[in-house]
Design a protein around this motif. Structure first.
Motif, short mmCIF file in Angstrom:
data_model
loop_
_atom_site.label_atom_id
_atom_site.label_comp_id
_atom_site.label_asym_id
_atom_site.label_seq_id
_atom_site.Cartn_x
_atom_site.Cartn_y
_atom_site.Cartn_z
N PHE A 115 2.50 -21.39 68.90
CA PHE A 115 3.71 -21.62 69.70
C PHE A 115 4.21 -20.29 70.22
CE2 PHE A 115 5.20 -21.49 65.23
CZ PHE A 115 6.11 -20.45 65.29
N ARG A 171 15.64 -24.60 70.44
CA ARG A 171 14.44 -25.41 70.24
C ARG A 171 14.05 -25.37 68.77
NH1 ARG A 171 9.41 -23.91 73.06
NH2 ARG A 171 10.06 -21.77 72.67
N ALA A 180 10.54 -25.97 66.14
CA ALA A 180 9.15 -26.32 65.85
C ALA A 180 9.17 -27.09 64.54
CB ALA A 180 8.30 -25.06 65.73
N LEU A 225 1.64 -27.99 62.85
CA LEU A 225 2.72 -28.15 63.82
C LEU A 225 2.72 -29.58 64.34
CD1 LEU A 225 4.91 -26.58 65.47
CD2 LEU A 225 3.19 -26.29 67.25
N VAL A 252 7.15 -29.26 69.16
CA VAL A 252 8.21 -28.31 69.51
C VAL A 252 9.16 -29.03 70.44
CG1 VAL A 252 8.81 -26.10 70.58
CG2 VAL A 252 6.68 -26.30 69.26
#
Length: 308
Positions: A26, A203, A205, A212, A215
């Motif tokens: 990310f 934001r 994640a 992950l 996001v």
């Protein structure tokens, strides 16, 4: 989105046969409060430790302002300020003496810069008191001041609200927002507290089992005509209302809770829903709509595993 100041590319950590972090990728742009959200044991702290070089990566790469943490570690670290777990201070020294001590670790930190970060975190009136007299919230702020001395591009805070009371959490939240606006730095905050992340971050994640999940932007979601809202309808005959709406809006998932209907839809469809109920000669006592919370979205994405 602005140019990324922090980039993770396929970052993984394996110990023995156990994969703790699995292929994280990310980007974090400048001037953003970026949340790292997941249950305890999801791999958040391990990821932070790899970013700041406290443990090695099994594979993958981290770039800070384009500088490789693997290949140019010392140069990369000049761009990072971090508090991993609790800020460590000399309690027998004053807050100011602590900052003087930590400033010696970096070249070019002037007295003016020390005064600047003290003002930035709002400790002007207490900076010359011994740290042992500080509340936990004040120690957190002093830790942030210490991490900012060398003008980093990225500030990383691991579970910064642990042990803070509601007033201390709000203070920290306000200071982090101030940092992104006045210093232009990116702040990365890890936490398992959904409500605080929702208030604090631009934001998040979401990480689960070292992977992950997604996001998500917290600023853009829940705004505009297409935003998904949780709608509760208080009506005189819920069973009939359910049949009417199910026939008219076959794509909606509608349920009965007590004497009310509950459904998810966007704002633009609410007037039509109310109209259909009235035309069916139903008495509608009230309609309320609320944005789907981060908790709702988290549970959807993780298959119902609650953050603890």
């Amino acid at each position: 989105m602005q140019e990324a100041v922090l980039q993770l590319r396929n970052v993984s950590k394996t110990i023995g046969k156990r994969t703790i972090v699995d292929g994280l990728s990310f980007d974090v742009p400048a001037g953003e409060v970026f949340g790292f959200l997941g249950p305890n044991g999801a791999g958040k702290t391990t990821t932070i430790r790899m970013i700041v070089g406290l443990i090695s990566m099994t594979k993958g790469e981290v770039f800070v302002k384009g500088v490789s943490v693997r290949k140019q570690f010392e140069q990369a670290m000049t761009h990072i300020g971090a508090i991993v777990e609790n800020p460590e201070m000399y309690k027998f020294l004053s807050g100011y003496q602590n900052l003087i001590h930590f400033a010696r670790r970096h070249s070019g930190v002037t007295k003016e810069r020390i005064d600047e970060v003290i003002k930035l975190v709002g400790l002007q009136n207490r900076i010359h008191e011994k740290v042992k007299r500080y509340s936990l919230g004040m120690r957190q702020r002093l830790g942030v001041a210490q991490a900012l001395l060398h003008r980093p591009s990225v500030l990383i805070l691991d579970e910064p609200t642990n042990g803070l009371d509601p007033a201390g959490i709000r203070e920290l939240r306000d200071y982090l927002r101030k940092l992104t606006q006045e210093e232009g730095i990116s702040v990365i905050v890890s936490s398992h507290l959904l409500s605080e992340m929702e208030l604090m971050c631009d934001r998040v994640a979401i990480i689960q089992g070292g992977k992950l999940i997604d996001v998500r932007s917290l600023q853009e979601e829940g705004t505009g005509e297409s935003a998904q809202l949780k709608v509760t309808i208080d009506v005189n005959n819920p069973q009939l209302a359910l049949r009417v709406l199910s026939e008219s809006f076959q794509d909606l998932k509608i349920s009965i809770s007590g004497a009310q209907l509950e459904l998810m839809t966007d704002k633009s469809r609410i007037p039509d829903i109310a109209r259909r109920l009235v035309l069916a000669d139903l008495d509608v006592y009230g309609i309320s709509a609320s944005q789907k919370s981060l908790e709702d979205r988290f549970l959807e994405m993780t298959g119902g595993e609650m953050v603890v």
